[in-house]
Design a protein around this motif. Structure first.
Motif, PDB file in Angstrom:
ATOM      1  N   GLU A  58       0.821  -1.205   0.000  1.00  0.00           N
ATOM      2  CA  GLU A  58       0.000   0.000   0.000  1.00  0.00           C
ATOM      3  C   GLU A  58       0.862   1.265   0.000  1.00  0.00           C
ATOM      4  O   GLU A  58       0.635   2.188  -0.781  1.00  0.00           O
ATOM      5  N   PHE A  59       1.872   1.297   0.869  1.00  0.00           N
ATOM      6  CA  PHE A  59       2.775   2.452   0.922  1.00  0.00           C
ATOM      7  C   PHE A  59       3.623   2.543  -0.342  1.00  0.00           C
ATOM      8  O   PHE A  59       3.853   3.631  -0.869  1.00  0.00           O
ATOM      9  N   ARG A  60       4.094   1.409  -0.814  1.00  0.00           N
ATOM     10  CA  ARG A  60       4.893   1.418  -2.050  1.00  0.00           C
ATOM     11  C   ARG A  60       4.095   2.008  -3.193  1.00  0.00           C
ATOM     12  O   ARG A  60       4.607   2.844  -3.955  1.00  0.00           O
ATOM     13  N   ILE A  61       2.858   1.589  -3.352  1.00  0.00           N
ATOM     14  CA  ILE A  61       2.015   2.090  -4.446  1.00  0.00           C
ATOM     15  C   ILE A  61       1.799   3.594  -4.295  1.00  0.00           C
ATOM     16  O   ILE A  61       1.924   4.354  -5.259  1.00  0.00           O
ATOM     17  N   LYS A  62       1.509   4.020  -3.088  1.00  0.00           N
ATOM     18  CA  LYS A  62       1.261   5.448  -2.815  1.00  0.00           C
ATOM     19  C   LYS A  62       2.465   6.301  -3.223  1.00  0.00           C
ATOM     20  O   LYS A  62       2.339   7.279  -3.962  1.00  0.00           O
ATOM     21  N   TYR A  63       3.649   5.915  -2.751  1.00  0.00           N
ATOM     22  CA  TYR A  63       4.843   6.690  -3.083  1.00  0.00           C
ATOM     23  C   TYR A  63       5.237   6.527  -4.544  1.00  0.00           C
ATOM     24  O   TYR A  63       5.700   7.476  -5.176  1.00  0.00           O
ATOM     25  N   TRP A  64       5.080   5.346  -5.096  1.00  0.00           N
ATOM     26  CA  TRP A  64       5.453   5.116  -6.487  1.00  0.00           C
ATOM     27  C   TRP A  64       4.630   6.010  -7.422  1.00  0.00           C
ATOM     28  O   TRP A  64       5.174   6.599  -8.349  1.00  0.00           O
ATOM     29  N   GLU A  65       3.338   6.116  -7.152  1.00  0.00           N
ATOM     30  CA  GLU A  65       2.483   6.974  -7.992  1.00  0.00           C
ATOM     31  C   GLU A  65       2.942   8.432  -7.931  1.00  0.00           C
ATOM     32  O   GLU A  65       2.984   9.120  -8.950  1.00  0.00           O
ATOM     33  N   LYS A  66       3.307   8.884  -6.745  1.00  0.00           N
ATOM     34  CA  LYS A  66       3.775  10.266  -6.599  1.00  0.00           C
ATOM     35  C   LYS A  66       5.114  10.472  -7.312  1.00  0.00           C
ATOM     36  O   LYS A  66       5.331  11.492  -7.956  1.00  0.00           O
ATOM     37  N   ASP A 142       2.433  14.255   0.934  1.00  0.00           N
ATOM     38  CA  ASP A 142       0.961  14.397   0.982  1.00  0.00           C
ATOM     39  C   ASP A 142       0.228  13.098   0.743  1.00  0.00           C
ATOM     40  O   ASP A 142       0.527  12.265   0.009  1.00  0.00           O
TER      41      ASP A 142
END
Length: 142
Positions: A58-66, A142
């Motif tokens: 979940e965190f990886r996806i969040k940061y990867w998208e940013k 963010d």
């Protein structure tokens, strides 16, 4: 060939020498973002500087998208040779996401003749990675 102990001592000598040659406090693991860290890597075949996303998916996806939203800025203004790998497999079979810049010459931590080139590469590329992070930290957080 080097014994494990000789190899360990050479690695220790390299990192001590690097710290003395380029004394500065790096952000590295202390980004204040869970699972988001900068890393130096130098072994018997290669050297690279990386931004690793290692937390749960979940965190990886969040940061990867940013980070991918900022990809053109990172490539255009900071590190044009950066490589983005959403699914990067570490030697221990752990999957992470990684943005990295490899040193494009043959180097080895066992060969002291290559150390200066690696040190200068680390200093230049990590400084650029950190400048990018400092500039866009608010967007990433963010």
């Amino acid at each position: 060939m080097f014994s494990k102990e000789e190899s360990r001592l050479l690695r220790q000598e390299f990192w001590t020498s690097y710290g003395k040659s380029f004394p500065r406090k790096w952000i590295l693991y202390d980004t204040k973002l869970k699972g988001f860290s900068f890393k130096f890597h130098f072994d018997t075949k290669s050297a690279l500087v990386a931004l690793d996303l290692e937390d749960d998916l979940e965190f990886r996806i969040k940061y990867w998208e940013k980070l991918t939203a900022l990809k053109s800025i990172l490539l255009d203004d900071f590190l044009p040779d950066a490589i983005f790998e959403e699914a990067y497999l570490l030697e221990n079979e752990k999957e992470i996401s990684r943005i990295y810049v490899p040193l494009e010459q043959k180097v080895s931590i066992h060969n002291k003749n290559t150390w200066r080139d690696v040190m200068e590469f680390f200093n230049e590329k990590m400084s650029l990675f950190e400048a990018f992070f400092e500039e866009y930290k608010d967007v990433i957080e963010d």
